[in-house]
Design a protein around this motif. Structure first.
Motif, short mmCIF file in Angstrom:
data_model
loop_
_atom_site.label_atom_id
_atom_site.label_comp_id
_atom_site.label_asym_id
_atom_site.label_seq_id
_atom_site.Cartn_x
_atom_site.Cartn_y
_atom_site.Cartn_z
N CYS A 443 -10.19 8.38 -6.31
CA CYS A 443 -10.82 7.50 -7.29
C CYS A 443 -10.08 6.16 -7.29
N HIS A 444 -10.59 5.21 -8.06
CA HIS A 444 -10.02 3.86 -8.01
C HIS A 444 -10.31 3.12 -9.31
N ILE A 445 -9.39 2.19 -9.66
CA ILE A 445 -9.59 1.36 -10.84
C ILE A 445 -8.98 -0.02 -10.60
N ASP A 446 -9.68 -1.06 -11.06
CA ASP A 446 -9.21 -2.45 -10.99
C ASP A 446 -9.37 -3.08 -12.36
N VAL A 447 -8.41 -3.90 -12.77
CA VAL A 447 -8.49 -4.61 -14.04
C VAL A 447 -7.87 -6.00 -13.90
N VAL A 448 -8.49 -6.99 -14.52
CA VAL A 448 -7.90 -8.33 -14.65
C VAL A 448 -8.11 -8.80 -16.08
N ASP A 449 -7.12 -9.47 -16.64
CA ASP A 449 -7.25 -9.95 -18.02
C ASP A 449 -7.24 -11.47 -18.10
N ARG A 450 -7.45 -12.00 -19.29
CA ARG A 450 -7.60 -13.44 -19.49
C ARG A 450 -6.31 -14.20 -19.25
N TRP A 451 -5.17 -13.49 -19.26
CA TRP A 451 -3.90 -14.15 -19.02
C TRP A 451 -3.57 -14.28 -17.55
N GLY A 452 -4.27 -13.52 -16.71
CA GLY A 452 -4.02 -13.56 -15.28
C GLY A 452 -3.30 -12.36 -14.72
N ASN A 453 -3.04 -11.34 -15.54
CA ASN A 453 -2.52 -10.09 -15.01
C ASN A 453 -3.64 -9.38 -14.23
N ILE A 454 -3.31 -8.81 -13.10
CA ILE A 454 -4.33 -8.20 -12.27
C ILE A 454 -3.73 -7.00 -11.54
N VAL A 455 -4.50 -5.92 -11.42
CA VAL A 455 -3.99 -4.71 -10.80
C VAL A 455 -5.12 -3.96 -10.09
N THR A 505 -4.69 3.12 -0.50
CA THR A 505 -4.51 1.77 0.02
C THR A 505 -5.28 0.72 -0.77
N PRO A 506 -4.85 0.43 -2.01
CA PRO A 506 -5.47 -0.67 -2.77
C PRO A 506 -5.12 -2.02 -2.17
N THR A 507 -5.86 -3.04 -2.57
CA THR A 507 -5.73 -4.37 -1.98
C THR A 507 -5.69 -5.45 -3.05
N LEU A 508 -4.83 -6.43 -2.84
CA LEU A 508 -4.82 -7.65 -3.65
C LEU A 508 -5.03 -8.82 -2.69
N VAL A 509 -5.90 -9.75 -3.08
CA VAL A 509 -6.20 -10.93 -2.27
C VAL A 509 -5.73 -12.17 -3.02
N LEU A 510 -5.03 -13.07 -2.32
CA LEU A 510 -4.54 -14.31 -2.92
C LEU A 510 -5.05 -15.50 -2.11
N ARG A 511 -5.25 -16.62 -2.81
CA ARG A 511 -5.52 -17.90 -2.17
C ARG A 511 -4.54 -18.92 -2.73
N ASP A 512 -3.90 -19.65 -1.85
CA ASP A 512 -2.90 -20.64 -2.27
C ASP A 512 -1.86 -20.03 -3.20
N GLY A 513 -1.51 -18.78 -2.93
CA GLY A 513 -0.48 -18.12 -3.70
C GLY A 513 -0.91 -17.55 -5.02
N GLU A 514 -2.19 -17.65 -5.37
CA GLU A 514 -2.70 -17.14 -6.63
C GLU A 514 -3.64 -15.96 -6.40
N PRO A 515 -3.49 -14.87 -7.14
CA PRO A 515 -4.40 -13.73 -6.97
C PRO A 515 -5.84 -14.11 -7.31
N VAL A 516 -6.77 -13.70 -6.44
CA VAL A 516 -8.18 -13.98 -6.68
C VAL A 516 -9.04 -12.72 -6.67
N ALA A 517 -8.51 -11.60 -6.21
CA ALA A 517 -9.30 -10.36 -6.21
C ALA A 517 -8.38 -9.16 -6.10
N ALA A 518 -8.80 -8.09 -6.76
CA ALA A 518 -8.19 -6.77 -6.61
C ALA A 518 -9.30 -5.80 -6.28
N LEU A 519 -9.13 -5.00 -5.26
CA LEU A 519 -10.21 -4.12 -4.83
C LEU A 519 -9.66 -2.86 -4.18
N GLY A 520 -10.54 -1.89 -4.02
CA GLY A 520 -10.18 -0.66 -3.35
C GLY A 520 -11.36 0.28 -3.31
N SER A 521 -11.14 1.40 -2.64
CA SER A 521 -12.20 2.41 -2.51
C SER A 521 -11.59 3.77 -2.28
#
Length: 633
Positions: A443-455, A505-521
């Motif tokens: 199973c899998h879970i992703d969460v991002v909040d308004r402050w910029g925490n992401i998992v 194997t979850p994944t975090l994607v960053l652009r210019d050093g900032e997280p832009v996506a969290a994903l997995g399957s």
């Protein structure tokens, strides 16, 4: 904007691409998504929400994960965008030696039963993440899981299918599992309320362990201590000493002991990263399969965009051949030791490997060579004979295999084998057979909040069909040790105290050093293969996340599987029928041994997204199986 070099994405996705500015969550079960979102709504951050949702997943997806399992996560905080890996993968117990298993008459670690158990890692990892990065009290975070365990939740058809597949195993060999999962002696029906009083009590006892502590941190640490050194460890130690049926068809006692649990604590590690088309992709280290995705992206990066479209014959072929090369390296090099990732991800090595991608499908296992690094290769076989009448690995993708004694004789060398018969069955949703022929899911879970925490987190193991239920605890142990080899000298040989090479194997994607996506399957060996398709369609193809999840999926099976019985299908390629008859015929003409899986069968991806410039958040989830869900505002 869609890339004109790619097949146009659907104009009518199955789900909306959720967008907002407050917070978003996505998971493989709607109750977990709703739980995580409810925590955000009540002031919790992304870590509070992910932990609450994850404990609910242990209750509502018991066929895919449980407290006796493991997890990996990759995350970034609002104050530090550096991707970090949460390590909830426990090691092999001290008594888990190849010599012990061979003395038991085994040449593979079984796919079910306590002999396949690593030290339990998931619960301690979630508690560590909550302690260090969450804000809520443990009692509040666990309250939803306690409620669903004690008061019941409507059981899904997937859970019912799993219980149905193993009911005879439970009745004949695992009576404690029958008592929990066959209430009144019968398989529950979809929608029936299923309860787990023992598990609810476990969670409550963890909370009670910290009742006298003065601080939130101390209360969580007390729960961690109780888990590792208290009643949980003691109950496991007592229970596994009794021999029980394994996937081998024979009875064995487990080797995990209370001292193994006491010696383990979850931890953090820096993520392993690689650049791809302006993005940084963050994964686990090579004790997981994550760097194989990075190797594949490095192979594909300089190719023309048209060769990266999974919906075309050329693109699907190119992607499959690149995956085979990376997954062959996974078999040759990855494990919980010194792995030459600097070489495997280097330009020189990648350029040489890319030259091996030809116009025809390879039916060979072709790992690369690294100066000064020599490992034995494990057995490479297309079939494995067993007298097992029952037993299970990790549930998802099943194919028919030749079980004749001749096919199961001496292991084949990693050379070009004869083309096998085409697999006749393969699925993306959990498929559990009573004879032990099973494949990975979780199973899998992703969460991002308004402050910029992401998992992004992928919990797994300890599913209800892993081993007998421990009655005082309401859960069973995991089976991750099946990912090790008993043969000496391989990169992933079973070694006490070392982690198995996990598929999580979850994944975090960053652009210019900032997280832009969290994903997995979910999906065992397919997890990164399906995530690769998402990344190509989203980053290169210009698809929205929901369009990328909905698009036709495929994966190769032309590498040794991580799950018992560790076989492979040379040149095997599994595709959704929606890829189209012409594309599929073209792939077959190139030599791929194609299995049609159905129109909507492969992949269970979810993701959350974040635009650092605007603060807009997003979420998307898979519609296959009618269970995954995204929410947010």
């Amino acid at each position: 904007m869609p890339n004109p070099a790619f097949t146009p994405p659907t104009a009518h996705p199955t789900r909306p691409y959720i967008r907002g500015t407050f917070g978003t969550a996505a998971a493989t079960h709607w109750i977990a998504t709703a739980t995580a979102q409810s925590v955000l709504e009540r002031g919790g951050n992304a870590f509070d929400a992910a932990v609450a949702g994850a404990f609910v997943l242990q209750v509502v997806e018991p066929h895919l994960n449980g407290p006796g399992g493991d997890l990996t996560a990759v995350f970034a905080t609002a104050t530090d965008p550096t991707p970090t890996v949460l390590v909830g993968q426990g090691p092999a117990p001290a008594g888990a030696t190849p010599e012990h298993y061979r003395a038991e008459g085994l040449d593979l670690v079984p796919g079910s039963g306590a002999l396949a158990a690593t030290v339990l890692g998931a619960v301690d990892a979630w508690l560590l993440l909550l302690r260090d990065h969450g804000t809520w009290e443990l009692a509040d975070v666990l309250a939803p899981a306690v409620g669903y365990a004690r008061d019941g939740h409507p059981v899904t058809p997937a859970v019912v299918r799993t219980i149905t597949a193993v009911r005879d195993l439970f009745r004949q060999h695992w009576p404690t599992s029958a008592a929990q999962w066959l209430p009144g002696g019968a398989v529950p029906v979809p929608g029936e309320l299923v309860r787990n009083e023992a598990l609810a009590s476990v969670f409550e006892r963890l909370v009670a362990a910290g009742a006298d502590a003065d601080t939130r941190t101390a209360r969580i640490d007390a729960a961690r201590g109780e888990w590792a050194e208290g009643f949980v460890a003691e109950a496991i130690d007592r229970f596994v000493r009794e021999p029980h049926r394994h996937a081998s068809g024979t009875d064995h006692a487990g080797v995990i002991r209370a001292s193994d649990l006491a010696a383990f604590r979850a931890s953090y590690e820096p993520a392993t990263t690689a650049e791809f088309r302006g993005c940084t992709i963050a994964k686990t280290g090579p004790w997981g399969q994550g760097p194989a995705l990075l190797q594949t992206l490095r192979l594909l990066e300089p190719l023309d965009d048209a060769r990266l479209d999974p919906s075309t014959e050329l693109g699907a072929h190119t992607i499959a051949e690149a995956l085979k090369l990376a997954l062959a390296d996974r078999e040759a090099f990855y494990g919980d030791g010194d792995v030459p990732l600097d070489v495997l991800l280097s330009d020189e090595y990648t350029d040489a490997r890319r030259a091996l991608i030809g116009e025809r499908a390879s039916a060979e296992l072709r790992p690369g060579t690294v100066d000064g690094v020599v490992h034995a290769m494990p057995p490479v076989r297309t079939s494995y004979a067993t007298g097992a009448a029952a037993g299970l690995g990790e549930p998802t993708v099943q194919v028919a295999r030749d079980r004749t004694p001749a096919a199961a004789a001496a292991p084949a060398a990693p050379a070009a084998p004869a083309a096998p018969a085409a697999p006749v069955e393969d699925r993306g949703e959990p498929f559990v057979a009573p004879d032990g022929e099973t494949r990975g899911d979780t199973c899998h879970i992703d969460v991002v909040d308004r402050w910029g925490n992401i998992v992004s987190a992928t919990p797994s193991g300890g599913w209800l069909q892993s081993s007998p239920t421990i009655p005082e605890l309401g859960f069973c142990l995991g089976t991750r040790l099946q990912m090790t080899w008993l043969e000496p000298g391989t990169a992933s040989t079973l070694r006490p105290g070392e982690r198995p090479r996990t598929t999580l194997t979850p994944t975090l994607v960053l652009r210019d050093g900032e997280p832009v996506a969290a994903l997995g399957s979910p999906g065992g060996d397919q997890q990164d293969q399906w995530q690769l398709l998402f990344l190509l369609r989203w980053i290169v193809g210009g698809y929205s996340p929901q369009q990328a999840i909905d698009a036709p999926a495929l994966h190769t099976t032309s590498f040794p599987g991580s799950f018992w019985p560790r076989t492979w299908e040379p040149a095997g390629l599994v595709v959704e029928d929606r890829l189209g008859d012409d594309v599929i015929a073209g792939l077959e003409a190139r030599g791929h041994v194609v299995t049609r899986a159905g129109d909507w069968a492969l992949g269970r991806l979810s993701c959350v997204t974040r635009d650092p410039a605007t603060g807009v958040l997003g979420a998307a989830a898979n519609s296959r199986g009618a269970q995954g869900y995204a929410a947010g505002r």
